[in-house]
Design a protein around this motif. Structure first.
Motif, short mmCIF file in Angstrom:
data_model
loop_
_atom_site.label_atom_id
_atom_site.label_comp_id
_atom_site.label_asym_id
_atom_site.label_seq_id
_atom_site.Cartn_x
_atom_site.Cartn_y
_atom_site.Cartn_z
N SER A 21 -20.87 27.27 49.13
CA SER A 21 -20.31 27.84 50.35
C SER A 21 -19.29 28.93 50.02
CB SER A 21 -19.62 26.74 51.18
OG SER A 21 -18.96 27.32 52.27
N ASN A 22 -19.46 30.10 50.60
CA ASN A 22 -18.51 31.19 50.41
C ASN A 22 -17.60 31.36 51.62
OD1 ASN A 22 -19.41 31.87 47.86
ND2 ASN A 22 -20.97 33.24 48.64
N THR A 23 -17.47 30.32 52.42
CA THR A 23 -16.60 30.37 53.59
C THR A 23 -15.15 30.44 53.12
OG1 THR A 23 -18.17 29.10 54.87
CG2 THR A 23 -15.92 29.18 55.70
N PHE A 24 -14.41 31.38 53.71
CA PHE A 24 -13.01 31.57 53.36
C PHE A 24 -12.16 31.41 54.61
CE2 PHE A 24 -9.34 34.43 53.03
CZ PHE A 24 -8.72 33.88 51.93
N TYR A 40 8.33 48.95 65.65
CA TYR A 40 8.23 47.52 65.39
C TYR A 40 7.99 47.28 63.90
CZ TYR A 40 7.90 46.68 70.37
OH TYR A 40 8.17 46.61 71.71
N LEU A 41 8.54 46.21 63.38
CA LEU A 41 8.35 45.79 62.00
C LEU A 41 7.51 44.51 62.00
CD1 LEU A 41 9.08 46.09 58.97
CD2 LEU A 41 11.06 44.64 59.44
N HIS A 42 6.42 44.50 61.22
CA HIS A 42 5.54 43.35 61.11
C HIS A 42 5.57 42.84 59.68
CE1 HIS A 42 3.27 43.95 64.93
NE2 HIS A 42 3.71 45.20 64.75
N GLY A 43 5.45 41.53 59.51
CA GLY A 43 5.36 40.96 58.17
C GLY A 43 4.70 39.60 58.21
N GLY A 44 4.10 39.20 57.11
CA GLY A 44 3.46 37.89 57.03
C GLY A 44 3.04 37.58 55.60
N VAL A 45 2.64 36.34 55.39
CA VAL A 45 2.14 35.89 54.09
C VAL A 45 0.82 35.17 54.34
CG1 VAL A 45 2.56 34.44 52.08
CG2 VAL A 45 4.47 35.61 53.17
N GLU A 46 -0.28 35.75 53.83
CA GLU A 46 -1.60 35.12 53.99
C GLU A 46 -1.79 34.08 52.90
OE1 GLU A 46 -6.18 36.36 54.88
OE2 GLU A 46 -4.95 37.75 53.74
N VAL A 47 -2.05 32.82 53.30
CA VAL A 47 -2.20 31.71 52.37
C VAL A 47 -3.60 31.13 52.51
CG1 VAL A 47 -1.29 29.46 51.69
CG2 VAL A 47 0.25 31.18 52.64
N PRO A 48 -4.45 31.24 51.47
CA PRO A 48 -5.80 30.67 51.54
C PRO A 48 -5.74 29.14 51.58
CG PRO A 48 -5.50 31.99 49.54
CD PRO A 48 -4.20 31.92 50.22
N VAL A 49 -6.62 28.53 52.39
CA VAL A 49 -6.65 27.07 52.49
C VAL A 49 -8.00 26.49 52.06
CG1 VAL A 49 -4.84 26.92 54.22
CG2 VAL A 49 -7.20 27.18 54.95
N THR A 50 -8.95 27.33 51.64
CA THR A 50 -10.25 26.85 51.16
C THR A 50 -10.54 27.45 49.79
OG1 THR A 50 -11.41 28.69 52.21
CG2 THR A 50 -11.24 26.64 53.47
N SER A 51 -11.53 26.88 49.12
CA SER A 51 -11.99 27.43 47.84
C SER A 51 -13.30 28.14 48.09
CB SER A 51 -12.20 26.31 46.84
OG SER A 51 -10.97 25.74 46.53
N PRO A 52 -13.67 29.16 47.39
CA PRO A 52 -12.93 29.81 46.32
C PRO A 52 -11.82 30.71 46.86
CG PRO A 52 -14.96 30.98 46.71
CD PRO A 52 -14.95 29.79 47.63
N PRO A 54 -9.58 33.96 46.08
CA PRO A 54 -9.43 35.10 45.20
C PRO A 54 -7.98 35.39 44.83
CG PRO A 54 -9.88 35.84 47.42
CD PRO A 54 -9.95 34.35 47.43
N TYR A 55 -7.04 34.74 45.50
CA TYR A 55 -5.61 34.93 45.23
C TYR A 55 -4.86 33.71 45.72
CZ TYR A 55 -6.06 36.41 50.07
OH TYR A 55 -6.37 36.48 51.40
N ASP A 56 -3.62 33.51 45.27
CA ASP A 56 -2.80 32.38 45.71
C ASP A 56 -2.19 32.65 47.08
OD1 ASP A 56 -3.31 30.93 43.42
OD2 ASP A 56 -1.58 31.76 42.37
N TYR A 57 -1.67 33.84 47.27
CA TYR A 57 -1.13 34.28 48.56
C TYR A 57 -1.07 35.80 48.56
CZ TYR A 57 3.23 34.93 46.04
OH TYR A 57 4.19 35.35 45.15
N GLN A 58 -0.93 36.39 49.75
CA GLN A 58 -0.87 37.84 49.85
C GLN A 58 0.18 38.21 50.89
OE1 GLN A 58 -4.71 39.57 50.47
NE2 GLN A 58 -3.92 41.58 50.86
N VAL A 59 1.14 39.04 50.48
CA VAL A 59 2.21 39.48 51.38
C VAL A 59 1.73 40.71 52.14
CG1 VAL A 59 4.58 40.32 51.51
CG2 VAL A 59 3.97 38.57 49.83
#
Length: 67
Positions: A21-24, A40-52, A54-59
């Motif tokens: 499964s390549n579901t992300f 406006y100022l936007h910010g966030g941290v993308e955190v993957p919750v499934t495998s595979p 490609p990264y631990d987190y992305q700012v």
């Protein structure tokens, strides 16, 4: 004006050619704040919750001007 949010992202192939499964899925907690004069100022941290994963987190960040 400070807004906090959590965004959910889903990416899934529409064919069955992969052997696994390549579901992300990821969750992105973030914020949006008004800086004045329609900026406006936007910010966030993308955190993957499934495998595979490609990264631990992305700012993520950005500045937006409303016209």
């Amino acid at each position: 004006d400070m807004v906090w949010f959590v965004s959910t992202n889903l990416s899934q192939p529409i064919d069955n050619r992969a052997t696994s499964s390549n579901t992300f899925v990821s969750l992105t907690p973030g914020f949006r704040t008004h800086m004045g004069d329609n900026w406006y100022l936007h910010g966030g941290v993308e955190v993957p919750v499934t495998s595979p994963t490609p990264y631990d987190y992305q700012v993520l960040g950005g500045i937006m001007k409303v016209y």
